[in-house]
Enzyme design. Structure first.
Site, mmCIF file in Angstrom:
data_model
loop_
_atom_site.group_PDB
_atom_site.id
_atom_site.type_symbol
_atom_site.label_atom_id
_atom_site.label_comp_id
_atom_site.label_asym_id
_atom_site.label_seq_id
_atom_site.Cartn_x
_atom_site.Cartn_y
_atom_site.Cartn_z
ATOM 1 N N TYR A 18 21.269 -12.962 -4.360
ATOM 2 C CA TYR A 18 22.581 -12.375 -4.052
ATOM 3 C C TYR A 18 23.640 -13.469 -3.835
ATOM 4 O O TYR A 18 24.229 -13.581 -2.762
ATOM 5 C CB TYR A 18 22.478 -11.448 -2.827
ATOM 6 C CG TYR A 18 21.743 -10.171 -3.166
ATOM 7 C CD1 TYR A 18 22.433 -9.079 -3.702
ATOM 8 C CD2 TYR A 18 20.367 -10.069 -3.011
ATOM 9 C CE1 TYR A 18 21.756 -7.918 -4.060
ATOM 10 C CE2 TYR A 18 19.686 -8.916 -3.372
ATOM 11 C CZ TYR A 18 20.384 -7.841 -3.890
ATOM 12 O OH TYR A 18 19.718 -6.701 -4.253
ATOM 13 N N TYR A 146 15.356 -0.003 1.755
ATOM 14 C CA TYR A 146 15.381 -1.063 0.736
ATOM 15 C C TYR A 146 14.027 -1.092 0.049
ATOM 16 O O TYR A 146 12.987 -1.178 0.711
ATOM 17 C CB TYR A 146 15.694 -2.447 1.343
ATOM 18 C CG TYR A 146 15.659 -3.510 0.266
ATOM 19 C CD1 TYR A 146 16.720 -3.642 -0.637
ATOM 20 C CD2 TYR A 146 14.541 -4.332 0.088
ATOM 21 C CE1 TYR A 146 16.671 -4.569 -1.664
ATOM 22 C CE2 TYR A 146 14.493 -5.264 -0.943
ATOM 23 C CZ TYR A 146 15.556 -5.384 -1.814
ATOM 24 O OH TYR A 146 15.506 -6.286 -2.843
ATOM 25 N N ASP A 247 6.258 2.367 1.422
ATOM 26 C CA ASP A 247 6.534 1.004 0.968
ATOM 27 C C ASP A 247 6.262 0.073 2.148
ATOM 28 O O ASP A 247 7.065 -0.023 3.068
ATOM 29 C CB ASP A 247 7.985 0.912 0.481
ATOM 30 C CG ASP A 247 8.358 -0.496 0.025
ATOM 31 O OD1 ASP A 247 7.584 -1.428 0.306
ATOM 32 O OD2 ASP A 247 9.428 -0.635 -0.597
ATOM 33 N N LYS A 276 5.011 -9.284 -0.324
ATOM 34 C CA LYS A 276 5.417 -10.301 0.656
ATOM 35 C C LYS A 276 4.234 -11.078 1.274
ATOM 36 O O LYS A 276 3.827 -12.058 0.711
ATOM 37 C CB LYS A 276 6.332 -9.676 1.702
ATOM 38 C CG LYS A 276 7.676 -9.297 1.067
ATOM 39 C CD LYS A 276 8.778 -9.066 2.057
ATOM 40 C CE LYS A 276 10.144 -9.151 1.424
ATOM 41 N NZ LYS A 276 10.768 -7.882 1.057
#
Ligand SMILES: *Cc1c(COP(=O)(O)O)cnc(C)c1O
Length: 426
Positions: A18, A146, A247, A276
């Site tokens: 980003y 997210y 998730d 992750k």
């Protein structure tokens, strides 16, 4: 003294997450990392409060992790997974079966968290197609979520944070209920699932699945919520014939105080994603798991297979890192470890509660969040953290930490003291 070492190749040619090419935002050049510390090129050492975005749970350059990777490297770093298999994939699968509820027993290895979310969504769509319900292709989720940056994942991210308007013409139009409000540890009210229930009733013939981050909403706001909300959600999904996807890319592998966040509840999801911390932060790897029944149903109709297969599927090096990471995890008492981190964060961060600019301090498991009243100025705050010898990367109003599990109480205290000092001077 220059507060940053900003290589011109980096500045002129490389995108960061980003970011804008040529940006003047501070960026720091890392030389190496060991244990809980990141060493910059200019010699400064920073205590890492981010675990490199929830991933390096055992710290950097861990001897056991390094040994596992070196030994796999000498056998093979990669081999295709079409028509071939290997020990790292099999061993990792056995370890995942051990740490999960017995019902979650079919595994798909993907290359990143976002891809594992795409895989989960495709599984849900194919499941319903096999049951002759091809209209069930939409997803219901909650605001502030997210789930990643690819198109399917983006379509279930918070519509505002995820800039849905920018991608409007190509993004799937999914359904959004309000973010869960009931705090962690409290029974869920009817009101908190009210709009969600109505959306299910009105759209059940089109909804393939509900997708949600259990217990902690991560990058969409660092919000903690009630386990009982998830019990209610499970019951609603069953009632209205919709699959449930958790998730756990951020919450998995101990972060919320349980090995998986769903273990705070009485239920399991139909499909779960992990990423992750899966490889202890060593390599990119993610996994999607589901039940035998869903796997069987998916392949029961044409085309008779699950339609996904990345080039680097089940990469042996990444799988061996994950096996080593899970072995280390099984040597910890994860509930005790995260409870201690939570206590240290509570002691260390609580002075922030007295500050005018702070809206709230909240802690759950190995996650500490200082929510400011206004968004922080990254150009100022990022170098200030570095000057204090800590690596903390806020976003918006959120200054937060997810410490490495092996951090000492002294390191945790130093990390928190740095945050208190920086935040109090804003
Ligand atoms: C980070 C994250 C993802 C995306 O994973 P990537 O590896 O960055 O693609 C998806 N869902 C959640 C909850 C995450 O925290």
């Amino acid at each position: 003294m220059t507060i940053r070492s900003h290589n011109s190749t980096d500045k002129e040619h490389i995108w960061h997450p980003y970011s804008a090419i040529g940006s003047d935002l501070p960026i720091f050049h890392v030389d190496s990392a060991k244990g809980c510390k990141i060493k910059l090129k200019d010699g400064r050492e920073l205590i890492d409060g981010m675990s490199s975005w929830w991933s390096t749970i055992h710290g950097y350059n861990h001897p056991a992790m390094n040994a596992a990777l070196n030994s796999q490297l000498e056998k093979m770093s990669h081999v295709m997974f079409g028509g071939l298999t290997h020990d790292p994939a099999i061993e990792l699968t056995e370890k995942l079966l051990e740490v999960h509820d017995d019902r979650l027993n079919a595994v798909f290895f993907a290359d990143s968290g976002s891809v594992s979310v795409e895989v989960a969504m495709k599984m849900a769509i194919q499941y319903w197609a096999s049951l002759s319900k091809p209209d069930k292709q939409r997803f219901l989720t909650v605001r502030n979520g997210y789930h990643g940056d690819t198109f399917g994942a983006m379509s279930v991210c918070d519509p505002v944070n995820g800039m849905h308007s920018l991608f409007e013409k190509t993004l799937a139009k999914n359904l959004f209920a309000p973010a869960p409000k009931t705090p962690f540890g409290e029974p869920c009210t009817d009101e908190d699932v009210g709009e969600l229930t109505q959306l299910l009733i009105d759209n059940k013939s089109e909804i393939a699945a509900v997708i949600i981050e259990p217990i902690v909403q991560g990058a969409g706001g660092m919000r903690f919520y009630s386990a009982d909300y998830l019990n209610r959600l499970r019951a609603l999904c069953d009632e209205y014939g919709v699959l449930l996807i958790f998730d756990e890319i951020a919450t998995g592998f101990g972060r919320t105080g349980k090995m998986f966040a769903y273990q705070h509840t009485d239920i399991i999801p139909d499909i779960i994603t992990m990423g992750k911390a899966l490889t202890g932060g060593y390599m990119t790897l993610a996994a999607t798991m589901t039940t035998r029944d869903i796997a069987k149903t998916i392949q029961s109709k044409s085309p008779g297979v699950f339609m996904h297969g990345p080039t680097f599927m089940a990469n042996p090096l990444a799988c061996s890192a994950a096996v080593a990471s899970l072995e280390l995890l099984s040597s910890y008492d994860i509930e005790a470890v995260t409870e201690n981190i939570a206590e240290q964060l509570e002691i260390g961060l609580s002075p922030c509660r007295q500050l005018d600019k702070v809206a709230e301090v909240r802690i759950l498991g190995a996650i500490g969040v200082v929510e400011m009243k206004d968004p922080v100025n990254m150009t100022v705050i990022q170098p200030t953290f570095v000057e204090h010898g800590i690596w903390v990367r806020p976003f918006g109003k959120l200054v937060y930490v997810m410490p490495i599990y092996v951090m000492t109480n002294e390191e945790l205290a130093e990390l928190c003291a740095g945050i208190v000092e920086v935040v109090s001077k804003l």
